[in-house]
Write a protein that holds these residues in place. Sequence first.
Motif, PDB file in Angstrom:
ATOM      1  N   ALA A 173       1.018  -1.344   0.089  1.00 49.28           N
ATOM      2  CA  ALA A 173      -0.085   0.024  -0.079  1.00 49.28           C
ATOM      3  C   ALA A 173       0.745   1.094  -0.094  1.00 49.28           C
ATOM      4  N   ILE A 174       1.920   1.389   0.636  1.00 49.55           N
ATOM      5  CA  ILE A 174       2.868   2.142   0.517  1.00 49.55           C
ATOM      6  C   ILE A 174       3.508   2.603  -0.454  1.00 49.55           C
ATOM      7  N   ILE A 175       3.988   1.718  -1.369  1.00 45.32           N
ATOM      8  CA  ILE A 175       4.703   1.586  -2.431  1.00 45.32           C
ATOM      9  C   ILE A 175       3.714   2.169  -3.536  1.00 45.32           C
ATOM     10  N   GLU A 176       2.555   1.457  -3.653  1.00 45.68           N
ATOM     11  CA  GLU A 176       1.468   2.313  -4.511  1.00 45.68           C
ATOM     12  C   GLU A 176       1.035   3.512  -4.287  1.00 45.68           C
ATOM     13  N   GLY A 177       0.932   3.935  -2.902  1.00 48.58           N
ATOM     14  CA  GLY A 177       0.626   5.353  -2.745  1.00 48.58           C
ATOM     15  C   GLY A 177       1.583   6.242  -2.895  1.00 48.58           C
ATOM     16  N   LEU A 178       2.951   5.902  -2.704  1.00 51.35           N
ATOM     17  CA  LEU A 178       4.066   7.018  -3.076  1.00 51.35           C
ATOM     18  C   LEU A 178       4.076   7.128  -4.592  1.00 51.35           C
ATOM     19  N   SER A 179       3.673   6.153  -5.296  1.00 46.11           N
ATOM     20  CA  SER A 179       3.716   6.405  -6.765  1.00 46.11           C
ATOM     21  C   SER A 179       2.745   7.431  -7.185  1.00 46.11           C
ATOM     22  N   LYS A 180       1.622   7.609  -6.328  1.00 44.08           N
ATOM     23  CA  LYS A 180       0.624   8.457  -6.880  1.00 44.08           C
ATOM     24  C   LYS A 180       0.732   9.616  -5.936  1.00 44.08           C
ATOM     25  N   ALA A 181       1.635   9.980  -5.081  1.00 47.17           N
ATOM     26  CA  ALA A 181       1.521  11.075  -4.028  1.00 47.17           C
ATOM     27  C   ALA A 181       1.593  12.073  -4.542  1.00 47.17           C
ATOM     28  N   SER A 182       0.710  13.107  -4.165  1.00 39.80           N
ATOM     29  CA  SER A 182       0.858  14.605  -4.801  1.00 39.80           C
ATOM     30  C   SER A 182       1.709  15.733  -3.818  1.00 39.80           C
ATOM     31  N   GLY A 183       1.645  15.107  -2.521  1.00 41.60           N
ATOM     32  CA  GLY A 183       2.082  16.379  -1.665  1.00 41.60           C
ATOM     33  C   GLY A 183       3.267  15.622  -0.714  1.00 41.60           C
ATOM     34  N   VAL A 184       3.883  14.537  -1.044  1.00 40.69           N
ATOM     35  CA  VAL A 184       4.985  14.179  -0.715  1.00 40.69           C
ATOM     36  C   VAL A 184       6.180  14.569  -1.291  1.00 40.69           C
ATOM     37  N   THR A 185       7.178  15.218  -0.572  1.00 44.91           N
ATOM     38  CA  THR A 185       8.572  15.483  -1.009  1.00 44.91           C
ATOM     39  C   THR A 185       9.336  14.358  -1.832  1.00 44.91           C
ATOM     40  N   ASP A 186      10.142  14.855  -2.698  1.00 44.73           N
ATOM     41  CA  ASP A 186      10.845  13.724  -3.407  1.00 44.73           C
ATOM     42  C   ASP A 186      11.747  12.954  -2.396  1.00 44.73           C
ATOM     43  N   SER A 187      12.628  13.629  -1.721  1.00 47.62           N
ATOM     44  CA  SER A 187      13.403  13.122  -0.713  1.00 47.62           C
ATOM     45  C   SER A 187      12.683  11.996   0.284  1.00 47.62           C
ATOM     46  N   VAL A 188      11.559  12.452   0.624  1.00 49.97           N
ATOM     47  CA  VAL A 188      10.719  11.686   1.524  1.00 49.97           C
ATOM     48  C   VAL A 188      10.240  10.236   1.004  1.00 49.97           C
ATOM     49  N   LYS A 189       9.839  10.628  -0.405  1.00 46.54           N
ATOM     50  CA  LYS A 189       9.167   9.338  -1.194  1.00 46.54           C
ATOM     51  C   LYS A 189      10.443   8.388  -1.514  1.00 46.54           C
ATOM     52  N   THR A 190      11.847   8.968  -1.701  1.00 44.30           N
ATOM     53  CA  THR A 190      12.863   8.015  -1.927  1.00 44.30           C
ATOM     54  C   THR A 190      13.096   7.071  -0.587  1.00 44.30           C
ATOM     55  N   GLN A 191      13.110   7.886   0.451  1.00 46.71           N
ATOM     56  CA  GLN A 191      13.251   7.114   1.709  1.00 46.71           C
ATOM     57  C   GLN A 191      12.513   6.098   2.045  1.00 46.71           C
ATOM     58  N   LEU A 192      11.083   6.455   1.957  1.00 44.41           N
ATOM     59  CA  LEU A 192      10.032   5.707   2.308  1.00 44.41           C
ATOM     60  C   LEU A 192       9.950   4.365   1.137  1.00 44.41           C
ATOM     61  N   GLY A 193      10.029   4.874  -0.108  1.00 47.30           N
ATOM     62  CA  GLY A 193      10.143   3.852  -0.856  1.00 47.30           C
ATOM     63  C   GLY A 193      11.196   2.609  -0.764  1.00 47.30           C
ATOM     64  N   GLY A 194      12.252   3.193  -0.317  1.00 46.23           N
ATOM     65  CA  GLY A 194      13.271   2.125   0.028  1.00 46.23           C
ATOM     66  C   GLY A 194      13.170   1.449   1.415  1.00 46.23           C
ATOM     67  N   GLU A 195      12.527   2.090   2.438  1.00 43.66           N
ATOM     68  CA  GLU A 195      12.233   1.350   3.448  1.00 43.66           C
ATOM     69  C   GLU A 195      10.962   0.208   3.258  1.00 43.66           C
ATOM     70  N   ALA A 196      10.094   0.702   2.485  1.00 37.37           N
ATOM     71  CA  ALA A 196       9.042  -0.367   2.111  1.00 37.37           C
ATOM     72  C   ALA A 196       9.658  -1.568   1.323  1.00 37.37           C
ATOM     73  N   ARG A 197      10.430  -1.357   0.528  1.00 35.60           N
ATOM     74  CA  ARG A 197      10.870  -2.409  -0.453  1.00 35.60           C
ATOM     75  C   ARG A 197      11.653  -3.326   0.503  1.00 35.60           C
ATOM     76  N   PHE A 198      12.580  -2.580   1.490  1.00 32.68           N
ATOM     77  CA  PHE A 198      13.534  -3.511   2.217  1.00 32.68           C
ATOM     78  C   PHE A 198      12.179  -4.339   3.331  1.00 32.68           C
TER      79      PHE A 198
END
Length: 479
Positions: free
Chosen positions: A139-164
């Motif tokens: 859900a986090i990976i999918e949500g980040l892919s369409k996120a409108s209000g999340v900064t790029d740096s946070v998207k990158t960090q959270l995307g890495g954490e979710a995949r881990f």
Amino acid sequence: MKNIQIGIPSVFLKTRWWWMANCLVLIIVFSSCRKFVTVENPPDILTSDKIFTSDKSATAAMLSIYISMMNDQYGNNGSFACFSMSSLAGMSANEMTWTQNNTSAPYFQQFSDHALTPDNSYIGTFWSDGYGYIYRTNAIIEGLSKASGVTDSVKTQLGGEARFMRAFCYFYLVNLFGDVPLVLTTAYKENMSLPRTPAATVWQQIITDLKDAKALLSDRYPTAEKLRPNRYTASALLARAYLYNKRWLEAENEASAIINSGKYGAALPMPAEVFKKESTEAIWQLQPVIANANTPEGGIFLTAANTRPNYELTQQLLNAFEPGDNRKTTWIGFSSVANPSWAYPAKYKAGAGALTEYYIVFRLAEQYLIRAEARAQQGGKIQLAQNDLDVVRSRAGLAPTTAADQPSLLLAIEKERQTEFFAEWGHRWLDLKRTNRAAALLQPLSPPGTWKPGSVLYPIPDLELKANPALTQNDAYNN
């Protein structure tokens, strides 16, 4: 401070109707916490598109998984995320036995006897918790892919954490159960009828997720302490995954990157310092979130003087320690309630009271032993493998290894892993499985007739087979 917990339907539990009412929402539940993250109170129920409109709410979705990992062992039967992986898989490996007589004893005894049944509730929770966490990471990976209000740096960090985290969950699921459904989306209706995916394919996804996580994560931790994964956390699991898949050079390289990073101390700390919250050896830790409590091991393994412990270490494990091994004197407790006295795990020293210990998931000693084994397997690196093994032995107060050829060195490393990682994340059980030595070492210790070909895998839970006709049972449990 607040912590956040997201309730998500377990992917395969059609029978758990109370989850289905919430299948299209993410529920944010606040409870007491110490200092994980500062967030503002959102509404009680947020749809996924609203969660990913700010850095704070998106980060809260990820942090809720770590909080659940520490909460679940108190409220559920057998979450593999924390204590139960150490205790139940520890019993499967003949590291310890359950000593108390209560309603849990029959199911507990099944692990020690290698006589598991598909209706064992602890097995069911291993599965449901694992897929519950996977649903949330998807859900986090999918949500980040369409996120409108999340900064790029946070998207990158959270995307890495979710995949881990997805890789972390699949690592334990594939090791415990073998072939398991590979779920990479939140399309729960389709997911509920997925068949089991070959283990080799699951391993490919684990490695892919960890490579992606490494590319997204920084070598810096997002928090002041090691409470959220960084790049080296992904490397630690990737090194282990390569080792389990006999990709020796890649395992060596990943472990070397961590060892040579300089982030985890110039030398391994003494045994008494390893499991403290400020441990320099820790690569990733989980912070306890229950008020006035430290780690689950501290609360459940430890026992008062003249009291029978819940879990007793086996004589087979105690015999594995060499004379003068500081780990035996520091990491094992003894209660004199009986003669001979009861031995119990005592790596963590704190139970109730002030927070002094965090729960270690990955630590540096494993990377030395991964590299030692990977180098020994390559044949021409025996001296280098000996050097890595001796780093761990020296910390334990032991002399350098006398193993001088590949077969003896591999056995010495196996034994060192046994004494280094007992009662810790099921290492011994997984080691014996991956090296195909479980039957030879554990069958003689099992009651007659209980060990069968295929006993190295746990059964697929009954509830899951009933909910999803596409699932099949592991061979050892087909009557």
